[in-house]
Structure formats: structure tokens, C-alpha cells
Write a protein that holds these residues in place. Sequence first.
Motif, PDB file in Angstrom:
ATOM      1  N   ALA A  92       0.825  -1.211   0.000  1.00 27.41           N
ATOM      2  CA  ALA A  92       0.000   0.000   0.000  1.00 27.41           C
ATOM      3  C   ALA A  92       0.860   1.262   0.000  1.00 27.41           C
ATOM      4  N   GLN A  93       2.049   1.185   0.550  1.00 26.12           N
ATOM      5  CA  GLN A  93       2.917   2.357   0.593  1.00 26.12           C
ATOM      6  C   GLN A  93       3.349   2.781  -0.817  1.00 26.12           C
ATOM      7  N   ALA A  94       3.653   1.822  -1.655  1.00 24.14           N
ATOM      8  CA  ALA A  94       4.029   2.146  -3.034  1.00 24.14           C
ATOM      9  C   ALA A  94       2.854   2.769  -3.779  1.00 24.14           C
ATOM     10  N   TYR A  95       1.667   2.249  -3.504  1.00 23.29           N
ATOM     11  CA  TYR A  95       0.470   2.809  -4.132  1.00 23.29           C
ATOM     12  C   TYR A  95       0.253   4.258  -3.700  1.00 23.29           C
ATOM     13  N   GLU A  96       0.408   4.522  -2.409  1.00 20.96           N
ATOM     14  CA  GLU A  96       0.230   5.881  -1.907  1.00 20.96           C
ATOM     15  C   GLU A  96       1.281   6.829  -2.491  1.00 20.96           C
ATOM     16  N   GLN A  97       2.512   6.358  -2.601  1.00 19.70           N
ATOM     17  CA  GLN A  97       3.572   7.190  -3.181  1.00 19.70           C
ATOM     18  C   GLN A  97       3.248   7.537  -4.636  1.00 19.70           C
ATOM     19  N   ASN A  98       2.775   6.553  -5.374  1.00 16.19           N
ATOM     20  CA  ASN A  98       2.415   6.794  -6.766  1.00 16.19           C
ATOM     21  C   ASN A  98       1.256   7.783  -6.868  1.00 16.19           C
TER      22      ASN A  98
END
Length: 122
Positions: A92-98
Motif C-alpha cells: 500500500a505504501q508504493a500505491y500511496e507514493q504513486n
Amino acid sequence: PFPAWFVMSPEGFGFIDNVLVIQVGWAFLNIVSKFVFIFYIQRIKDLYCNRLKTKREMSGSGTGNKIGGRHGAMSPPDFEFNGGMVPNYDDAQAYEQNERERKKEKLGAIVVETMSFLGMAQ
């Protein structure tokens, strides 16, 4: 001015018969039209340069947001699809960063367009 001059000349209703006046009138109108065209092209060039300066100001050193293309268009997102309709994210962290980067790109494009429209590029 061209239609009015044409109507007054011998090609139109013939209100003006003096050849010298007719030739000077056509020459004057041609010079005016050429200068108007030159000023119009210069205005287009100035608007383009202002937009380019604004994009450079927004991008800074070239890293960060991906504003480019025509009229401050954003680049497409950099995620891959795994055959379905959902992007392939490890967590989920990568999704939020994107998502943050996409929002930053959208905001940057809006700022570039607004600054160009207002002529605020330095």
C-alpha cells in the motif's frame, strides 16, 4: 479595410478614379497587413517562450514532476498492469507514493497553465 477599399476602387463602384491614390492605398493596406501578421507571429512566439520558461521553473533541475509534452501535458503513470484492471503494487505504501506523485503532476500542470495564461513566467 480591404473590402471598403475594394468597393471604392475602380474594381468596385469606382468612387476613386485617380490611379496614384489607388496604388498608394493598396500599398498602404499591404504594409499594414504584413505588420499585423508579423506582430501576431511575435505574440505567438512570446506566449510559447513564456510557457517554456514556466515549465522550466516548475521542473527545477529536471527531477521530480514529469511535466512535458504539449501545453503542460502530464506523462502517463508509470505502473504496469498484471493482465487485469488493477495495477501491480507490492504494498500500500508504493500505491500511496504513486498517487502522491500523480497528484503533484496534475497540480504542476495546472500551475504551469495558469502562469502561462497570466504571463507570469520570468
